[in-house]
Design a protein around this motif. Structure first.
Motif, PDB file in Angstrom:
ATOM      1  N   HIS A 177      -1.931  -5.322  22.815  1.00  0.00           N
ATOM      2  CA  HIS A 177      -3.257  -5.921  22.703  1.00  0.00           C
ATOM      3  C   HIS A 177      -3.772  -5.875  21.277  1.00  0.00           C
ATOM      4  O   HIS A 177      -4.498  -6.770  20.837  1.00  0.00           O
ATOM      5  N   ALA A 178      -3.413  -4.834  20.548  1.00  0.00           N
ATOM      6  CA  ALA A 178      -3.904  -4.690  19.176  1.00  0.00           C
ATOM      7  C   ALA A 178      -3.271  -5.694  18.219  1.00  0.00           C
ATOM      8  O   ALA A 178      -3.840  -5.975  17.162  1.00  0.00           O
ATOM      9  N   ILE A 179      -2.116  -6.235  18.572  1.00  0.00           N
ATOM     10  CA  ILE A 179      -1.424  -7.175  17.693  1.00  0.00           C
ATOM     11  C   ILE A 179      -2.046  -8.561  17.765  1.00  0.00           C
ATOM     12  O   ILE A 179      -2.068  -9.295  16.782  1.00  0.00           O
ATOM     13  N   GLY A 180      -2.547  -8.937  18.936  1.00  0.00           N
ATOM     14  CA  GLY A 180      -3.110 -10.269  19.114  1.00  0.00           C
ATOM     15  C   GLY A 180      -2.088 -11.255  19.643  1.00  0.00           C
ATOM     16  O   GLY A 180      -0.874 -11.038  19.534  1.00  0.00           O
ATOM     17  N   VAL A 239      -1.275 -14.336  18.617  1.00  0.00           N
ATOM     18  CA  VAL A 239      -0.426 -14.959  17.598  1.00  0.00           C
ATOM     19  C   VAL A 239       0.668 -13.999  17.155  1.00  0.00           C
ATOM     20  O   VAL A 239       1.845 -14.383  17.017  1.00  0.00           O
ATOM     21  N   GLY A 240       0.293 -12.740  16.941  1.00  0.00           N
ATOM     22  CA  GLY A 240       1.274 -11.749  16.517  1.00  0.00           C
ATOM     23  C   GLY A 240       2.339 -11.515  17.557  1.00  0.00           C
ATOM     24  O   GLY A 240       3.529 -11.412  17.233  1.00  0.00           O
ATOM     25  N   VAL A 241       1.941 -11.436  18.830  1.00  0.00           N
ATOM     26  CA  VAL A 241       2.903 -11.212  19.908  1.00  0.00           C
ATOM     27  C   VAL A 241       3.901 -12.366  19.987  1.00  0.00           C
ATOM     28  O   VAL A 241       5.120 -12.157  20.065  1.00  0.00           O
ATOM     29  N   VAL A 242       3.383 -13.594  19.962  1.00  0.00           N
ATOM     30  CA  VAL A 242       4.267 -14.770  20.039  1.00  0.00           C
ATOM     31  C   VAL A 242       5.194 -14.827  18.831  1.00  0.00           C
ATOM     32  O   VAL A 242       6.398 -15.108  18.954  1.00  0.00           O
ATOM     33  N   ALA A 243       4.646 -14.540  17.654  1.00  0.00           N
ATOM     34  CA  ALA A 243       5.453 -14.606  16.432  1.00  0.00           C
ATOM     35  C   ALA A 243       6.554 -13.556  16.432  1.00  0.00           C
ATOM     36  O   ALA A 243       7.712 -13.850  16.084  1.00  0.00           O
ATOM     37  N   THR A 277      -4.237  -7.386   4.310  1.00  0.00           N
ATOM     38  CA  THR A 277      -3.711  -6.218   5.024  1.00  0.00           C
ATOM     39  C   THR A 277      -3.023  -6.620   6.321  1.00  0.00           C
ATOM     40  O   THR A 277      -1.901  -6.183   6.604  1.00  0.00           O
ATOM     41  N   SER A 278      -3.666  -7.468   7.116  1.00  0.00           N
ATOM     42  CA  SER A 278      -3.074  -7.888   8.393  1.00  0.00           C
ATOM     43  C   SER A 278      -1.836  -8.739   8.166  1.00  0.00           C
ATOM     44  O   SER A 278      -0.844  -8.609   8.894  1.00  0.00           O
ATOM     45  N   GLU A 279      -1.879  -9.615   7.148  1.00  0.00           N
ATOM     46  CA  GLU A 279      -0.713 -10.454   6.848  1.00  0.00           C
ATOM     47  C   GLU A 279       0.461  -9.604   6.364  1.00  0.00           C
ATOM     48  O   GLU A 279       1.604  -9.825   6.782  1.00  0.00           O
ATOM     49  N   ALA A 317       3.186  -3.554  14.346  1.00  0.00           N
ATOM     50  CA  ALA A 317       3.995  -4.752  14.545  1.00  0.00           C
ATOM     51  C   ALA A 317       5.451  -4.386  14.821  1.00  0.00           C
ATOM     52  O   ALA A 317       6.109  -4.990  15.675  1.00  0.00           O
ATOM     53  N   LYS A 318       5.944  -3.385  14.112  1.00  0.00           N
ATOM     54  CA  LYS A 318       7.330  -2.969  14.297  1.00  0.00           C
ATOM     55  C   LYS A 318       7.556  -2.394  15.690  1.00  0.00           C
ATOM     56  O   LYS A 318       8.598  -2.640  16.320  1.00  0.00           O
ATOM     57  N   MET A 319       6.590  -1.634  16.197  1.00  0.00           N
ATOM     58  CA  MET A 319       6.763  -1.030  17.507  1.00  0.00           C
ATOM     59  C   MET A 319       6.800  -2.078  18.608  1.00  0.00           C
ATOM     60  O   MET A 319       7.433  -1.883  19.650  1.00  0.00           O
ATOM     61  N   PHE A 320       6.144  -3.215  18.397  1.00  0.00           N
ATOM     62  CA  PHE A 320       6.274  -4.295  19.379  1.00  0.00           C
ATOM     63  C   PHE A 320       7.705  -4.826  19.379  1.00  0.00           C
ATOM     64  O   PHE A 320       8.267  -5.126  20.439  1.00  0.00           O
ATOM     65  N   ARG A 321       8.298  -4.947  18.201  1.00  0.00           N
ATOM     66  CA  ARG A 321       9.701  -5.372  18.142  1.00  0.00           C
ATOM     67  C   ARG A 321      10.604  -4.352  18.825  1.00  0.00           C
ATOM     68  O   ARG A 321      11.564  -4.727  19.503  1.00  0.00           O
ATOM     69  N   VAL A 322      10.300  -3.073  18.649  1.00  0.00           N
ATOM     70  CA  VAL A 322      11.065  -2.034  19.340  1.00  0.00           C
ATOM     71  C   VAL A 322      10.942  -2.212  20.850  1.00  0.00           C
ATOM     72  O   VAL A 322      11.914  -2.049  21.593  1.00  0.00           O
ATOM     73  N   ALA A 323       9.728  -2.557  21.320  1.00  0.00           N
ATOM     74  CA  ALA A 323       9.516  -2.759  22.751  1.00  0.00           C
ATOM     75  C   ALA A 323      10.363  -3.910  23.295  1.00  0.00           C
ATOM     76  O   ALA A 323      10.714  -3.927  24.480  1.00  0.00           O
ATOM     77  N   MET A 324      10.705  -4.865  22.436  1.00  0.00           N
ATOM     78  CA  MET A 324      11.545  -5.990  22.861  1.00  0.00           C
ATOM     79  C   MET A 324      12.967  -5.548  23.194  1.00  0.00           C
ATOM     80  O   MET A 324      13.729  -6.305  23.804  1.00  0.00           O
TER      81      MET A 324
END
Length: 346
Positions: free
Chosen positions: A93-96, A98-102, A189-191, A224-231
């Motif tokens: 949820h914190a990524i948003g 757009v971030g999740v899809v990207a 910062t977010s980018e 952002a990296k931890m979402f990739r780990v979750a994949m």
């Protein structure tokens, strides 16, 4: 009956003692690699690989071989299973959106690109899958997890080690170079967090690159990296199902007894669920995370012992081109996402 009862524990003890020399040897290599990393910087996984390869002459030693085999094939599953404590569904949820899809697109497209590039370079699809998954998800940990889903054999071990070496090298280079790109392009910062977390291979290098810039960028990049780990979880599940018959055929009668979804993956899923529900104390998460890292670094040390420099040199330039191509692809993709998002919100 008394004889059988006594002999059974004895046989288990004898089996365990046969594993001790090899396991202890790989543990010493892992400890040495961790010490060098802590004192002088750099990825301990890469150090463990290189130190292990220097001791390749012990790969055929009768006393060490059983423990080395267990470290290379069994400990990796424990390490991957325990990765689940580092992931919580709430992080998404914190990524948003757009971030999740990207980030999900980065994983899927990098794997597809790697398979295509491997075909163009006339390399085996297995190597394309391993290098694409490692680049797109979480570096060496992903390579080891994906390797466990594929038909087991010498070729699998060879490609896994090659991928691990290449990913560690390119991830370290990215940790140094990508902060310069962030500064040169004036990313916010977010980018910067989305770019670094989405483009660098290993978690440690993402953290290093992010905190080189600022604490806020480091936090954003880590998320952002931890979402990739979750994949890693859905990718491994899919590959387990796809390659189940191939693993059975390659493994003979023993492979036929293997479950469709292995125990280590079920533990991984359970730990993600428990962590997401807040059921795991911080102390348990910290200890499990450290144990996961130790299992993986000991396992990669064992793989290093089992492979020689000569065998890697025989592979030629194509695998290096494959790994470099994957690194450039995911970096270019994440930069394009950053700038497209900037234009969309302008």
């Amino acid at each position: 009956m008394t004889t059988n009862t006594l002999s059974h524990p004895r046989s288990r003890f004898d089996a365990f003692t046969r594993l001790v020399p090899g396991l202890m040897f790989c543990t010493v290599i892992a400890a040495a690699a961790s010490f060098v990393s802590a004192q002088y910087g750099g990825p301990k996984f890469l150090y463990a690989l290189l130190i292990g390869m220097a001791f390749h002459f012990l790969a055929d030693n009768g006393k060490c071989l059983p423990g080395i085999e267990v470290a290379a094939k069994k400990l990796v599953r424990i390490g991957v299973a325990l990765l689940g404590v580092r992931i919580a569904i709430s992080d998404v949820h914190a990524i948003g959106t757009v971030g999740v899809v990207a980030l999900a697109g980065a994983v899927a497209l990098t794997i597809l690109f790697s398979l295509l590039l491997a075909r163009l370079l006339k390399l085996p699809p297995m190597l394309g899958l391993l290098s694409g998954g490692a680049t797109g998800i979480c570096g060496i940990s992903a390579a080891m997890a994906i390797s466990s889903t594929l038909p087991q054999g010498k070729e699998n071990e060879h490609f896994t080690l090659l991928t691990a070496i290449g990913v560690a090298a390119f991830s370290t280079a990215a940790m140094v170079l990508y902060p310069l790109i962030v500064t040169a392009m004036g990313l916010t910062t977010s980018e910067a967090g989305l770019f670094l977390g989405g483009a660098i291979h290993d978690v440690a290098q993402v953290v290093g690159a992010g905190f080189m810039i600022s604490t806020d960028v480091g936090d954003a990049a880590t998320l952002a990296k931890m979402f990739r780990v979750a994949m890693l979880m859905p990718v491994v599940v899919i590959l387990m199902l796809v390659f189940h018959n191939a693993r059975t055929a390659a493994g003979g009668s023993e492979a036929g007894k293997q479950p469709l979804v292995p125990g280590f993956l079920l533990v991984f899923i359970a730990l993600v669920a428990f962590n997401s529900l807040g059921m795991l104390p911080a102390s348990v998460v910290a200890v499990s995370s450290d144990l996961s890292k130790w299992c993986l670094v000991i396992s990669i040390a064992a793989l290093g012992v089992k492979t020689s420099f000569e065998k890697l040199a025989e592979l030629g330039w194509q695998p290096v081109a494959l790994l470099l191509g994957n690194a450039v692809f995911i970096a270019a993709y994440m930069l394009s996402v950053v700038f497209m998002t900037r234009l969309w919100t302008a």
